[in-house]
Design a protein around this motif. Structure first.
Motif, PDB file in Angstrom:
ATOM      1  N   CYS A 252       0.820  -1.226   0.000  1.00 28.46           N
ATOM      2  CA  CYS A 252       0.000   0.000   0.000  1.00 28.46           C
ATOM      3  C   CYS A 252       0.847   1.267   0.000  1.00 28.46           C
TER       4      CYS A 252
ATOM      5  N   CYS B  75      -1.266  -1.808   5.091  1.00 32.06           N
ATOM      6  CA  CYS B  75      -1.296  -3.258   4.852  1.00 32.06           C
ATOM      7  C   CYS B  75      -0.326  -4.039   5.725  1.00 32.06           C
TER       8      CYS B  75
ATOM      9  N   CYS C 133       5.355  -4.041   4.799  1.00 31.64           N
ATOM     10  CA  CYS C 133       6.740  -3.571   4.901  1.00 31.64           C
ATOM     11  C   CYS C 133       7.259  -3.601   6.339  1.00 31.64           C
TER      12      CYS C 133
HETATM   13  S1  FES Z   1       3.560  -0.985   2.383  1.00 33.78           S
HETATM   14 FE1  FES Z   1       1.662  -1.212   3.367  1.00 33.78          FE
HETATM   15  S2  FES Z   1       2.151  -0.695   5.398  1.00 33.78           S
HETATM   16 FE2  FES Z   1       3.965  -0.280   4.356  1.00 33.78          FE
END
Ligand code: FES
Length: 362
Positions: A312, A317, A320
């Protein structure tokens, strides 16, 4: 004769660890003409712990390179032996089409999560109103399955909008649940009837009159809404015009929130300074780089050619999630990480900015 695996009790199984990240497809179920449910377990027999309404991010090994896609779980954590995602083949969506064509029993996918704050567990109430359109029904289904399994008779008004009656996802299961308990009240709204079939329910698009007829006490309900952006806008417009207290309205959105919706800055927060120097050290890969305090850890990693998986890119989400070893970051997330994970030292690389020297595992 092959020896069948011994079935384990839940307390003999470990919860799924998204650091291990692999899910194996165990079933594929067609729902409507363009919707499929994919059911997953882990290869090492874990059980799944999440909140109804949360989502996971799947890494799809597509021909042009891996693609990360976020899907709400349609399953309920009250049935923790598997998770399901219910996917609609949106026009032009390569990822859903790839899922339809390639995900079969035995296929393994990397996965991250579960994550997300769109769950009634964050907003307990005696009465709910769930409003959804299209595949926006998936978090509502998860929450309704949970409340049904919980068996404490929570009052649910469930409104779902679909193109036609045959496009109503989970219709049979929802009607079966509603037939078994007194307090699940379903209302379908379709744009048009199916040819050669009778339809006696609501027709058209949701409006204030329909809302009054279906749930006249909606002012006293905690409202959850999910569907296309224009649909959620229409629902917000109806509620705002009726003077609904919007602190009791919650919607699921996978698009970047507006700046003013970001969490408040605490008094103790150190704010990154424009142009002020910082340094990020990636311990596992042995790389490091100078940057400024307004760069994100993810940007610095990308600049070094280091791949931290992300989807995202705005803190929703949880894909990462990375462990911080030392130093300080300024993190403004949108529900993609839990407080206990933050206490354990995890950060979301996409929305964490280094204050001075920071060392992370990556
Ligand atoms: S890419 Fe989704 S929280 Fe960091």
């Amino acid at each position: 004769m092959t020896s069948a695996p011994r079935h384990k009790h839940l307390d003999e199984m470990r919860p799924w660890n998204d650091q291990v990240q692999v899910l194996e497809c165990v079933a594929v179920l067609p729902e409507t003409r363009d919707v499929m449910t994919f059911s997953f377990q882990t290869p090492d027999e874990s059980w799944f712990r999440y909140h109804p309404g949360q989502f996971i991010t799947l890494e799809l090994p597509m021909p042009g390179g891996p693609m990360l896609r976020t899907y709400t779980l349609s399953s309920s954590p009250s049935r923790p032996l598997s998770v399901t995602v219910t996917v609609k083949a949106q026009a032009g969506s390569m990822a859903s089409r790839w899922m339809f064509d390639n995900v079969r029993e035995g296929v393994r996918l990397k996965a991250y999560g579960p994550a997300g704050i769109f769950t009634f567990h964050n907003h307990p109430a005696d009465r709910y109103l769930f409003i959804s359109a299209g595949s926006g029904i998936t978090p509502m289904m998860s929450m309704t399955r949970w409340l049904y399994d919980y068996a404490r008779h929570t009052d649910i008004k469930f409104i779902h909008c679909a193109r036609s009656p045959s496009d109503i996802i989970f219709r049979a299961e929802l009607e079966r649940m509603a037939a078994r308990v007194n307090d699940i009240d379903l209302a379908w709204i379709v744009e048009r009837a199916d040819p050669f079939d009778a339809w006696t329910g609501y027709k058209g698009r949701i409006n204030s009159l329909m809302l009054e007829l279906i749930a006249s006490d909606y002012h006293e309900r905690e409202i959850f809404c999910c569907g296309p952006a224009v649909f959620m806008q229409a629902v917000r417009d109806i509620l705002n015009a009726a003077g609904f207290d919007m602190t009791h309205y919650h919607e699921e959105s996978f698009s970047a929130p507006l700046a003013e919706e970001l969490g408040p800055v605490g008094a103790e927060d150190v704010i990154p300074e424009e142009g002020k120097g910082a340094r990020v050290v990636f311990a596992t890969s042995g790389l490091e780089a100078a940057c400024t305090e307004t760069d994100t850890i993810l940007q610095v990693a990308k600049g070094l050619g280091l791949n931290i998986p992300s989807a995202c890119q705005f803190g929703v989400c949880g894909t990462c999630k990375t462990k911080k070893i030392s130093g300080e970051v300024h993190m403004v997330h949108n529900g993609g990480i839990r407080d206990d994970e933050v206490e354990e030292g995890y950060i979301l690389a996409c929305c964490s900015k280094p204050i001075g020297r920071v060392e992370v595992e990556a």
